[in-house]
Design an enzyme around this catalytic site. Structure first.
Site, PDB file in Angstrom:
ATOM      1  N   LYS A   8     -68.539 -57.627  71.519  1.00  0.00           N
ATOM      2  CA  LYS A   8     -68.609 -56.248  71.029  1.00  0.00           C
ATOM      3  C   LYS A   8     -68.718 -56.200  69.504  1.00  0.00           C
ATOM      4  O   LYS A   8     -68.413 -57.154  68.796  1.00  0.00           O
ATOM      5  CB  LYS A   8     -67.404 -55.452  71.538  1.00  0.00           C
ATOM      6  CG  LYS A   8     -67.546 -55.174  73.036  1.00  0.00           C
ATOM      7  CD  LYS A   8     -66.513 -54.237  73.603  1.00  0.00           C
ATOM      8  CE  LYS A   8     -66.859 -53.917  75.067  1.00  0.00           C
ATOM      9  NZ  LYS A   8     -65.838 -53.100  75.727  1.00  0.00           N
TER      10      LYS A   8
ATOM     11  N   ARG B 102     -63.207 -59.440  81.117  1.00  0.00           N
ATOM     12  CA  ARG B 102     -64.624 -59.213  81.457  1.00  0.00           C
ATOM     13  C   ARG B 102     -65.481 -59.815  80.342  1.00  0.00           C
ATOM     14  O   ARG B 102     -65.373 -59.400  79.187  1.00  0.00           O
ATOM     15  CB  ARG B 102     -64.876 -57.714  81.606  1.00  0.00           C
ATOM     16  CG  ARG B 102     -66.284 -57.318  81.989  1.00  0.00           C
ATOM     17  CD  ARG B 102     -66.388 -55.797  82.122  1.00  0.00           C
ATOM     18  NE  ARG B 102     -67.722 -55.369  82.522  1.00  0.00           N
ATOM     19  CZ  ARG B 102     -68.713 -55.107  81.681  1.00  0.00           C
ATOM     20  NH1 ARG B 102     -68.511 -55.233  80.366  1.00  0.00           N
ATOM     21  NH2 ARG B 102     -69.898 -54.724  82.121  1.00  0.00           N
TER      22      ARG B 102
END
Length: 759
Positions: free
Chosen positions: A702, A737
């Site tokens: 991210k 994840r």
């Protein structure tokens, strides 16, 4: 004695008070004698009253010149008030207070604002005093006296001593004890000056005493709430503060207690909330707790069918605990059990209810008892029936084995208040759970893990995810591999297709993926939203192809979508879990659909438009506490919002065992908020009362990682991702994840070894 319930100084209830900056001259506890109704013995005799006065003025000139005439002469005020009170007769404390305020404000003493407190120290036999407090101001232009805006007259009763049953300890359920109650009753704004029957302190005391003496509350919280409800609902009081103190609660403390303030409107809304906890059918008046267990065939199918049969019999299943997996007891050479507890409402008496549960066991689910305490398709035991103690040749309530079994006590506490007492032992069930040994000669271990059933209930054995929710140390961290069937995902757009999905899924499983998360659209900031139809075209063929592969038939598949139609079609095609980054906010049908499907859902924290919003605190969310940091404030609001996410899901029909939570790293949060989320997972769970739910963290590649590590290309953020995964596991994440399955699997193994001693 003057009431301690009302602050012993003038307080402004509004920032707009025009006299707020004025100085104050006061006169406290002036003891006077007057005729005011009847005394505590109903005699028409002179009685003592205590008067305190606060008068706002400016002492600037007097302070500078040391000259009394430029201030208020409290000796003169004292003489005026004494003469007024002791030479007249009054009907109520309100009349005395109003007369004093009029005398002060019109006497030319220099006060334009006055707070008057009049206390009757021997007004009641069972209380220290009754008091009225009023605030009045004089309009210098019209000469009119009025109550300032946003102020109300206040009646208080202090030191009301009552003897009642209160507490959770065994002795407290048998012996009455002293409790002291203080009441502050707020009159409506702009109410008529003078006496109001709803605030008649003698009547208030009679009603409160009758109520409290007849009660048997376990908590002071419930007691004060009920008293506030009586004051507002029965007597018509606009708003009340109720303080209850238990002088004998703690050996080394003078008292312990609870104080609340409630208005009529607040109590109405709280009553509605409490009504949600009641049966839909008022005739189902008995609250019953039924424990269930299964270890034959597909336990989840058996449990689901048992619940359906109970409902067919007219029994309302109000709540279902989380599902737990336990070691077998007594006969230890058998499969582990799936256990839980149901909270139900019924009109049936105990034996009639037993007939229903036994019929479900033997006839509906074909339970065959080959070995006592051996394997069984379903076991339904009546644990509690109201607060009743019941003995019959066929049935004992409370169930005789409840206090010896963690697999009953733990799920029971999911659906029962933690301070609920065992009707026989008079100990809380939480205390009983804490007393259980870790192992014994009849059970290898009393430790429980939580399970989340996945996949079809029609499967032969039932698949599930298993988590150590209690300590978050005894189970390996699960790895969810990301498979984005999208051309525009921020880091792997175009990598996965329908054609290569099976081979890529095999690779991910070989590299250590426990779950594969299939997504049909990008949720990166600024990404275009694709239609339901387009998303269906992308993901359904992938799910079908993976599920049709024999080698992958048992791999757990998650579908990453915020469309209910996609979720439903994916489950039909063979997916096991729904992963909704909007937590059901984008599509109003998502949560009801998942409730109907009975599958798990990952509820991700975000705000409004999940792709575009930034996380900011609204003005009403910001704390006024001077010592709270920005980080603490953010964490508290995030915990509350996640709690609200769970409530919304439960209100939509989802069971506890269907919910997995994700605090939403990277969603509507700036860089420092993402870091705060990562480092405070344990605090968020605790503050939000969310410790009983499995916890997923998704940080992979991210933007905030790229910003910190100076890696503009998302695929180059592996090491930064690995660091965040380590932090997540240290903070108790159950699932992570990620994109880079092989490398992060090594990170997980190392982190599990360090933080969980699993190696």
């Amino acid at each position: 004695m003057v009431s301690e319930a009302i602050p012993d100084r003038p307080l402004s209830n509004t920032a707009s008070d025009s006299t707020r900056s004025k100085d104050v001259v006061f006169l406290k506890d002036l003891l006077l004698k007057t005729f005011i109704g009847v005394d505590a013995w109903q005699r028409n005799e002179a009685q003592p009253v205590e008067v305190s006065m606060w008068m706002k003025t400016s002492i600037a000139k007097s302070g500078a010149l040391d000259h009394l005439p430029d201030s208020i002469n409290y000796a003169t005020v004292c003489e005026e008030v004494t003469k007024l009170v002791e030479t007249n007769k009054f009907n109520s404390l309100e009349h005395i207070a109003d007369a004093i305020s009029t005398r002060i404000l019109t006497s030319g003493c220099g006060a334009a604002w006055a707070m008057i407190k009049v206390s009757k120290p021997r007004a009641l036999l069972r209380a220290q005093s009754a008091t009225i407090q009023i605030i009045r101001e004089l309009d210098p232009y019209t000469g009119k006296i009025s109550t300032p805006a946003n102020h109300t007259d206040v009646v208080s009763i202090s030191g009301l001593n009552i003897v009642t049953i209160i507490g959770i300890n065994a002795g407290e359920r048998i012996h009455r004890q002293n409790i002291t109650i203080d009441l502050i009753l707020y009159k409506p704004q702009n109410s008529p000056v003078g006496f109001d029957k709803a605030y008649n302190f003698r009547n208030v005391v009679d009603v409160v005493v009758d109520h409290v003496e007849a009660s048997e509350y376990k908590t002071v919280e419930a007691l004060v709430t009920s008293v506030a409800d009586v004051l507002c609902s029965k007597l018509g009081v606009e708003k009340a503060t109720v303080t209850a103190k238990k002088p004998s609660a703690l050996t080394f403390a003078k008292a312990a207690g609870v104080e609340i303030t409630r208005s009529k409107d607040q109590l109405k809304s709280e009553y509605v909330l409490s009504n949600e906890d009641k049966p839909k059918d008022a005739s189902l008046k008995h609250e019953v707790y039924i424990a269930f267990g299964s270890n034959v065939g597909n336990p989840f199918y058996n449990i689901s069918e048992a619940i359906k049969e109970l409902e067919k019999a007219g029994i309302e299943v109000k709540d279902v605990s989380h599902y737990y997996i336990s070691e077998p007891m007594f006969v230890q050479d058998q499969q582990r059990f799936i256990n839980g507890v149901l909270r139900v409402f019924t009109s049936l008496e105990p034996i009639a209810l037993l007939d229903v549960t036994q019929n479900i066991e033997s006839e509906k689910l074909k339970r065959v008892k080959e070995v006592e305490k051996g394997p069984r398709s379903i076991d339904l035991d009546i644990i509690l029936y109201d607060d009743r103690v019941f003995k019959h040749p066929r049935l004992t309530i409370p169930h005789a084995g409840v206090i010896d079994r963690s697999f009953v006590l733990k799920p029971l506490l999911d659906v029962l208040p933690s301070d609920r007492l065992h009707p026989v032992t008079m100990k809380s069930f939480k205390e009983h759970l804490g007393l259980l040994p870790k192992s014994s000669n009849v059970q290898k271990s009393s430790d429980l893990n939580e399970v989340v059933p996945v996949g079809s209930l029609e499967s032969e054995t039932g698949r599930f995810l298993e988590f150590d929710i209690e300590q978050r140390k005894n189970r390996p961290t699960q790895l969810m591999g990301i498979m984005n069937i999208t051309p525009d995902s921020f880091s792997d757009g175009g990598k996965f297709t329908v054609e290569n999905a099976v081979e890529e899924a095999k690779r991910m499983v070989a590299e250590g993926a426990d779950i594969i998360d299939i997504g049909g659209q990008s949720t990166r900031p600024g990404a275009d939203t694709v239609s339901v139809e387009e998303e269906l075209k992308r993901v359904i063929p992938v799910v079908e192809k993976i599920r049709s592969c024999e080698e992958l038939k048992n791999v757990i598949l998650s579908i990453d979508s915020f469309y209910s139609q996609v979720a439903e079609e994916a489950i039909k095609a063979g997916a096991d879990i729904i992963n909704d980054v909007t937590a059901g906010c984008y599509d109003a049908q998502m949560l009801p659909t998942v409730a109907k499907l009975g599958v798990p859902i990952i509820l991700n924290h975000s705000r409004e438009d999940v792709k575009n919003n930034t996380y900011t605190l609204a003005a009403n969310e910001k704390s006024t506490h001077v010592n709270i940091t920005e980080e603490e404030e953010f964490v508290a609001v995030l915990a509350r919002e996640m709690q609200e996410i769970v409530k919304k899901a439960r209100d939509s029909g989802l069971r506890s065992h269907q919910i997995i939570l994700d605090p939403g790293v990277g969603f509507a949060k700036n860089l420092k908020q993402n870091l705060w989320t990562l480092k405070n997972q344990e605090v968020i769970r605790t503050k939000g009362n969310l410790n009983n739910y499995a916890w997923l963290i998704g940080t992979s590649r991210k933007k905030f990682i790229g910003t910190i590590t100076d890696q503009e290309v998302a695929a180059d953020r592996l090491l930064g991702t690995a660091a965040t995964v380590t932090a997540a596991i240290q903070q108790g994440a159950d699932i992570v994840r990620v994109h880079d399955v092989k490398d992060i699997k090594q990170t997980i193994k190392m982190s599990d070894a360090i933080y969980k001693q699993l190696y």
